[in-house]
Design a protein around this motif. Structure first.
Motif, mmCIF file in Angstrom:
data_model
loop_
_atom_site.group_PDB
_atom_site.id
_atom_site.type_symbol
_atom_site.label_atom_id
_atom_site.label_comp_id
_atom_site.label_asym_id
_atom_site.label_seq_id
_atom_site.Cartn_x
_atom_site.Cartn_y
_atom_site.Cartn_z
ATOM 1 N N LYS A 54 0.813 -1.205 0.000
ATOM 2 C CA LYS A 54 0.000 0.000 0.000
ATOM 3 C C LYS A 54 0.850 1.260 0.000
ATOM 4 O O LYS A 54 1.963 1.258 0.509
ATOM 5 N N ILE A 55 0.275 2.342 -0.527
ATOM 6 C CA ILE A 55 0.930 3.646 -0.435
ATOM 7 C C ILE A 55 0.438 4.293 0.855
ATOM 8 O O ILE A 55 -0.768 4.381 1.079
ATOM 9 N N VAL A 56 1.377 4.716 1.686
ATOM 10 C CA VAL A 56 0.951 5.336 2.938
ATOM 11 C C VAL A 56 0.951 6.859 2.794
ATOM 12 O O VAL A 56 1.618 7.420 1.919
ATOM 13 N N GLY A 57 0.204 7.519 3.667
ATOM 14 C CA GLY A 57 0.197 8.974 3.730
ATOM 15 C C GLY A 57 0.882 9.400 5.009
ATOM 16 O O GLY A 57 0.587 8.869 6.078
ATOM 17 N N ILE A 58 1.822 10.322 4.894
ATOM 18 C CA ILE A 58 2.608 10.719 6.067
ATOM 19 C C ILE A 58 2.491 12.221 6.316
ATOM 20 O O ILE A 58 2.684 13.030 5.405
ATOM 21 N N ASP A 59 2.152 12.560 7.546
ATOM 22 C CA ASP A 59 2.203 13.954 7.983
ATOM 23 C C ASP A 59 3.521 14.118 8.739
ATOM 24 O O ASP A 59 3.656 13.640 9.861
ATOM 25 N N LEU A 86 2.782 11.492 11.807
ATOM 26 C CA LEU A 86 1.791 10.414 11.803
ATOM 27 C C LEU A 86 1.776 9.738 10.443
ATOM 28 O O LEU A 86 2.053 10.365 9.422
ATOM 29 N N VAL A 87 1.393 8.463 10.446
ATOM 30 C CA VAL A 87 1.250 7.750 9.183
ATOM 31 C C VAL A 87 -0.148 7.146 9.114
ATOM 32 O O VAL A 87 -0.681 6.671 10.118
ATOM 33 N N GLY A 108 -12.324 3.934 4.483
ATOM 34 C CA GLY A 108 -11.859 5.312 4.579
ATOM 35 C C GLY A 108 -10.434 5.353 5.107
ATOM 36 O O GLY A 108 -9.825 4.311 5.339
ATOM 37 N N PRO A 109 -9.912 6.579 5.265
ATOM 38 C CA PRO A 109 -8.538 6.666 5.756
ATOM 39 C C PRO A 109 -8.471 6.337 7.239
ATOM 40 O O PRO A 109 -9.392 6.651 7.982
ATOM 41 N N ARG A 110 -7.378 5.693 7.661
ATOM 42 C CA ARG A 110 -7.214 5.455 9.106
ATOM 43 C C ARG A 110 -5.748 5.608 9.488
ATOM 44 O O ARG A 110 -4.836 5.306 8.711
ATOM 45 N N ILE A 111 -5.550 6.080 10.725
ATOM 46 C CA ILE A 111 -4.209 6.252 11.278
ATOM 47 C C ILE A 111 -3.641 4.876 11.592
ATOM 48 O O ILE A 111 -4.332 4.023 12.145
ATOM 49 N N LEU A 112 -2.385 4.650 11.212
ATOM 50 C CA LEU A 112 -1.819 3.314 11.350
ATOM 51 C C LEU A 112 -1.215 3.021 12.712
ATOM 52 O O LEU A 112 -1.186 1.898 13.158
ATOM 53 N N SER A 113 -0.627 4.027 13.330
ATOM 54 C CA SER A 113 -0.091 3.752 14.659
ATOM 55 C C SER A 113 -0.064 5.062 15.416
ATOM 56 O O SER A 113 -0.509 6.076 14.914
ATOM 57 N N GLY A 114 0.485 5.033 16.610
ATOM 58 C CA GLY A 114 0.432 6.228 17.437
ATOM 59 C C GLY A 114 1.263 7.374 16.885
ATOM 60 O O GLY A 114 1.991 7.233 15.905
ATOM 61 N N ILE A 115 1.111 8.512 17.526
ATOM 62 C CA ILE A 115 1.874 9.694 17.165
ATOM 63 C C ILE A 115 3.365 9.449 17.382
ATOM 64 O O ILE A 115 3.767 8.856 18.382
ATOM 65 N N VAL A 116 4.170 9.867 16.412
ATOM 66 C CA VAL A 116 5.620 9.774 16.544
ATOM 67 C C VAL A 116 6.165 11.195 16.743
ATOM 68 O O VAL A 116 6.093 12.007 15.819
ATOM 69 N N PRO A 117 6.662 11.503 17.939
ATOM 70 C CA PRO A 117 7.250 12.840 18.118
ATOM 71 C C PRO A 117 8.394 13.044 17.106
ATOM 72 O O PRO A 117 9.186 12.135 16.885
ATOM 73 N N SER A 118 8.435 14.227 16.483
ATOM 74 C CA SER A 118 9.472 14.485 15.476
ATOM 75 C C SER A 118 10.788 14.845 16.166
ATOM 76 O O SER A 118 11.269 15.968 16.066
ATOM 77 N N VAL A 119 11.323 13.872 16.874
ATOM 78 C CA VAL A 119 12.555 14.066 17.627
ATOM 79 C C VAL A 119 13.499 12.915 17.278
ATOM 80 O O VAL A 119 13.063 11.775 17.134
ATOM 81 N N HIS A 160 8.521 1.886 9.590
ATOM 82 C CA HIS A 160 8.533 0.641 10.361
ATOM 83 C C HIS A 160 7.217 0.431 11.103
ATOM 84 O O HIS A 160 6.683 -0.682 11.118
ATOM 85 N N ASP A 161 6.707 1.491 11.699
ATOM 86 C CA ASP A 161 5.418 1.388 12.387
ATOM 87 C C ASP A 161 4.326 0.938 11.410
ATOM 88 O O ASP A 161 3.497 0.091 11.732
ATOM 89 N N ALA A 162 4.358 1.528 10.218
ATOM 90 C CA ALA A 162 3.339 1.198 9.219
ATOM 91 C C ALA A 162 3.488 -0.262 8.779
ATOM 92 O O ALA A 162 2.502 -0.986 8.634
ATOM 93 N N GLU A 163 4.744 -0.692 8.596
ATOM 94 C CA GLU A 163 4.974 -2.078 8.167
ATOM 95 C C GLU A 163 4.500 -3.057 9.239
ATOM 96 O O GLU A 163 3.918 -4.100 8.924
ATOM 97 N N ALA A 164 4.740 -2.704 10.489
ATOM 98 C CA ALA A 164 4.300 -3.576 11.581
ATOM 99 C C ALA A 164 2.778 -3.653 11.609
ATOM 100 O O ALA A 164 2.197 -4.719 11.799
ATOM 101 N N ALA A 165 2.132 -2.512 11.397
ATOM 102 C CA ALA A 165 0.670 -2.481 11.466
ATOM 103 C C ALA A 165 0.028 -3.180 10.266
ATOM 104 O O ALA A 165 -1.013 -3.819 10.392
ATOM 105 N N LEU A 166 0.674 -3.059 9.095
ATOM 106 C CA LEU A 166 0.098 -3.633 7.880
ATOM 107 C C LEU A 166 0.563 -5.067 7.649
ATOM 108 O O LEU A 166 -0.047 -5.808 6.880
ATOM 109 N N GLY A 167 1.699 -5.424 8.259
ATOM 110 C CA GLY A 167 2.251 -6.750 8.032
ATOM 111 C C GLY A 167 2.800 -6.937 6.630
ATOM 112 O O GLY A 167 2.769 -8.027 6.079
ATOM 113 N N GLU A 168 3.260 -5.853 6.045
ATOM 114 C CA GLU A 168 3.858 -5.950 4.707
ATOM 115 C C GLU A 168 4.796 -4.766 4.515
ATOM 116 O O GLU A 168 4.685 -3.756 5.214
#
Lengths: 617, 170
Positions: free
Chosen positions: A19-24, A31-32, A39-50, A134-142
């Protein structure tokens, strides 16, 4: 849900195309998200930009890095988005406000010093992106290899290019950069309003954007955009910090502003107080450090007075944007609020007054941009039909002409992709190259605009001055990034050009960085895939065991039962090996062998249902 | 290719256009040509479509493009009928820039007169446009003259507004 059928449908998910992910990619948080059937859904928790470099040189991003901001502030960086696409000479203000440690050898590209490690802003951002990947891959399993990344609408060419570079360094193919307010409108438009004129007011951690869009039958046409790429919640934090540091100096008789751990603890306290004031009329800024305590009451009306200048600074761009959009305030149906800073009551009331409409805050202002990015990803993949974004370029594009003047080629708020062609010739006999200086900005003098790049058109055949006919085509693509091509009209062929970006990484530098991070990423991915394959094998084996207890199992032929036993044994043999592909292969084997069993179970379930007995035992 | 902006939107070259119809065509063709849906090779096509819509939806840009496609360029000279007015205006601007604010009311008066003239020219352009569209080629020269005046006035207005803003915000 305990039916066999459902257990197996999970293993099918692994075979779907990636899948193509959307990243803010935000100043404070990232967030991803992904587009699902619903519909669109958030894949995992907020990642602080640190991002932080640990003592063993391991680089971490997200929550872990945010904690390290307190214990090892000198090896940790936040708000790096403020440095994207900028040069040493235009970050003076930023250096006063942020504890950025710029390495002395920084020239055209900044390098941050984090312990012994030097990193450019795109590399720092790449580590945030890698964490999201990585968070997205873990959540999607791909595996995830393609992304849509959002940028502030008012980002210039260099800032956009730097964001794209960050994606590439993280091993992501950036299919599109989308402007944050536009992405928000997309998420909002799908969910709430489908027709009309909508303004999006986006005040985030470090950037401010205002965009006005026309929504019609799935088309999201941006009419105008404006903003300030260095204005946001960070600035509010700094104002409060300055007050607190002064007061601590007086109360404690000690200046803690050069103690970075103390400063980071105070910053945390200030942010907490600021956030509380969105919900309560009074709070306390608190710092406990080295056995001393600072506690300052802060009432909302005082807070409002402190931040008034920052809120006011957003209103000018709003007025300009309304003017440029060609609509009147009364024609704007709704104002959508985006970004954490729009929770501040003063911001809301100022927006309400200016637009004479109640601002909409139903969608989570922290999530709406990522959700919109996922929708755009869905548009690109074809998963979302009948929706289309028509975005604009925020700044005019021009070239330097005689006397340091700018000749504008593409005006701001032009829908992108946008192009312009211009003819050039030589000024001296025998001249074989032509230098073109491209700038971005609204002012008339080159020195007041931002230098984008110098293009050296080479290999022009020598001839008397003024005879050469070189046609240069400037194209701002759908990402808002400039592409330049040149043609010798007399010879009818392309002219080679050397591009010297005024700020940012060269192609070679990006390439070098990609290789480095890719090797690591590949290693990580294999490990993760192995882990995931083993987990799935476990699930499949449990499901088969359960299925054996079903009545339907007895209805199978002996051969079918033997085939299932063989497949299961083969899976057990490879399950703890190191080859995830082999495990997947054997999972497929079990799937095939149990196909009839699965059908038999579904049928018996259906029969039971018809008889009125319970499905979920 | 002459008049390619019109062609991009599937229109005959005319000076009078229905902007709502134009927008419908633009949206419909965007769905066919936007690189998000049609792939990156569609980028050039979409850029042309965007340029075309941006130019044709604005009556003044449209008229300029129309003239240009007919091989007629605008002139940069002061339109003779405005000479006197422009002379007085420049005097007032000089005085104000020199610190004498007594000419401010004069400047505001000139501003309103020019803005009024611009509205008249817009109406005039519409009328001449209709004649051009019905085949009267001689009307093209009148379009040119009206556009010259309009362009000149809008430059003047920009200067005046800049000066007025400086003094009103003080």
């Amino acid at each position: 849900m305990s039916t066999f059928q459902i257990d197996f449908s999970q293993s099918d998910a692994a075979q779907k195309s990636s899948k193509i992910v959307g990243i803010d990619l935000g100043t404070t948080n990232s967030l991803v998200a992904v587009m699902d059937l619903t519909g669109p859904r958030i894949l995992s928790g907020i990642v602080p930009s640190v991002v932080s470099v640990k003592k063993n040189d391991e680089i971490v991003a997200g929550k872990e890095a945010r904690e390290l901001l307190i214990t090892q502030p000198e090896r940790t960086v936040y708000s790096v988005k403020r440095l994207m696409g900028r040069g040493l000479n235009d970050i003076g203000e930023e250096l006063k406000l942020f504890p950025f440690r710029i390495a002395p050898e920084s020239q055209r590209v900044l390098r941050l010093q984090l312990g012994d490690v030097l990193m450019t802003p795109p590399e720092v951002s790449a580590h945030i992106l890698l964490k999201l990947k990585h968070d997205a891959e873990a959540a999607l399993g791909e595996p995830v290899t393609q992304a849509v990344i959002t940028v502030p609408a008012y980002f210039n060419d260099a800032q956009r290019q730097a964001t794209k570079d960050a994606g590439r360094i993280a091993g992501l193919e950036v299919l599109r950069l989308v402007n944050e307010p536009t992405a928000a409108a997309l998420a909002y438009g799908l969910d709430k309003r489908k027709e009309g004129i909508v303004a999006v007011y986006d005040l985030g951690g470090g950037t401010f954007d205002i965009s006005i869009l026309r929504l019609h039958e799935g088309i999201f046409e941006v009419l105008a955009t404006n903003g300030d790429t260095h204005l946001g919640g960070d600035d509010i934090d700094h104002l409060l910090m300055r007050i607190a540091l002064d007061e601590i100096h007086t109360e404690w008789g000690e200046d803690i502003s050069s103690d970075s751990t103390a400063v980071q603890l105070l910053r945390r306290g200030v942010i907490q107080a600021k956030e509380e004031l969105s919900f309560v009329p009074e709070t306390v800024i608190r710092l406990e450090y080295n056995g001393k305590t600072y506690a300052r009451r802060l009432a909302l009306d005082v807070f409002d007075k402190i931040i008034q200048p920052i809120v006011d600074k957003t209103l000018g761009p709003c007025r300009d944007c309304i003017k440029d959009s060609g609509v009147t305030v009364d024609q704007i149906d709704e104002v959508v609020m985006v970004g954490g800073s729009t929770r501040i009551p003063l911001v809301r009331s100022a927006v309400e007054r200016l637009f004479r409409a109640k601002p909409h805050t139903e969608l989570n202002p922290d999530e709406v941009v990522a959700l919109g990015a996922a929708v755009q990803a869905g548009i690109l993949s074809g998963a979302v039909q009948n929706q289309l974004l028509l975005d604009v370029t925020p700044l005019s594009l021009g070239i330097e002409t005689m006397g340091g003047l700018v000749s504008k080629l593409i005006h701001r708020n032009s829908t992108i992709p946008a192009s312009a062609t211009e003819q050039f010739t030589t000024a001296v006999d025998g001249q074989t190259n032509v230098l073109i200086h491209v700038v971005q900005g609204e002012r008339e003098l080159v020195k007041d605009c931002r230098s984008l790049a110098r293009f050296d058109l080479k290999g022009i055949p020598p001839m008397p001055a003024g005879l050469a006919r070189i046609e240069v085509r400037f194209l701002i693509d759908a990402n808002g990034i400039l592409n330049v091509t040149a043609k010798d009209l007399r010879a009818g062929r392309e002219i080679s050009r050397d591009v010297k970006p005024s700020y940012g990484l060269t192609e070679e530098q990006v390439e070098a960085m990609i290789l480095e991070s890719f090797e690591k990423a590949e290693e990580d991915l294999t490990e993760r895939q192995l882990r995931e394959a083993r987990v799935e094998a476990d699930a499949v084996l449990v499901a088969v065991e359960k299925a054996r207890q079903e009545e339907a199992f007895l209805s199978l032929s002996n051969e079918e039962r033997a085939a299932i036993d063989t497949a299961v044994n083969e899976l057990i043999v490879v399950q703890n090996g190191d080859n995830h592909l082999l495990i997947r292969d054997k999972i497929d084997g079990v799937d095939k062998a149990t196909q009839n069993l699965a059908e038999a179970i579904i049928n018996s379930v259906a029969e039971k249902a018809l008889k009125g007995s319970k499905i979920d035992a | 290719m002459p008049f390619e902006f019109y062609e991009a939107l599937g229109l005959e070259p005319k000076l009078a256009l229905d902007v709502e119809d134009l927008r419908r065509r633009f949206y419909q063709r965007s769905r066919e040509s936007h690189p998000d849906l049609a792939g990156s090779e569609a980028e050039d096509r979409m850029a042309l479509l965007n340029d075309a819509f941006r130019t044709l939806r604005d009556p003044v840009l449209r008229a300029q493009y129309f003239l240009q496609q007919n091989g007629i360029e605008l002139s940069k000279d002061v339109p003779p009928e405005l000479l006197e007015e422009v002379f007085e205006l420049n005097m007032a601007l000089e005085e104000i820039r020199g610190g004498d604010e007594s000419a401010l009311p004069q400047l505001e008066g000139a501003r309103n007169r020019f803005a009024g003239m611009q509205k008249e020219i817009d109406l005039e352009l519409e009328a001449i446009g209709a004649r051009v569209d019905s085949g009267d080629k001689t009307a093209l020269e009148q379009v040119r003259s009206a556009l010259n005046r309009r362009k000149y006035i809008s430059n003047l207005l920009r200067d005046v507004d800049k000066e007025l803003n400086v003094h009103l915000s003080n």
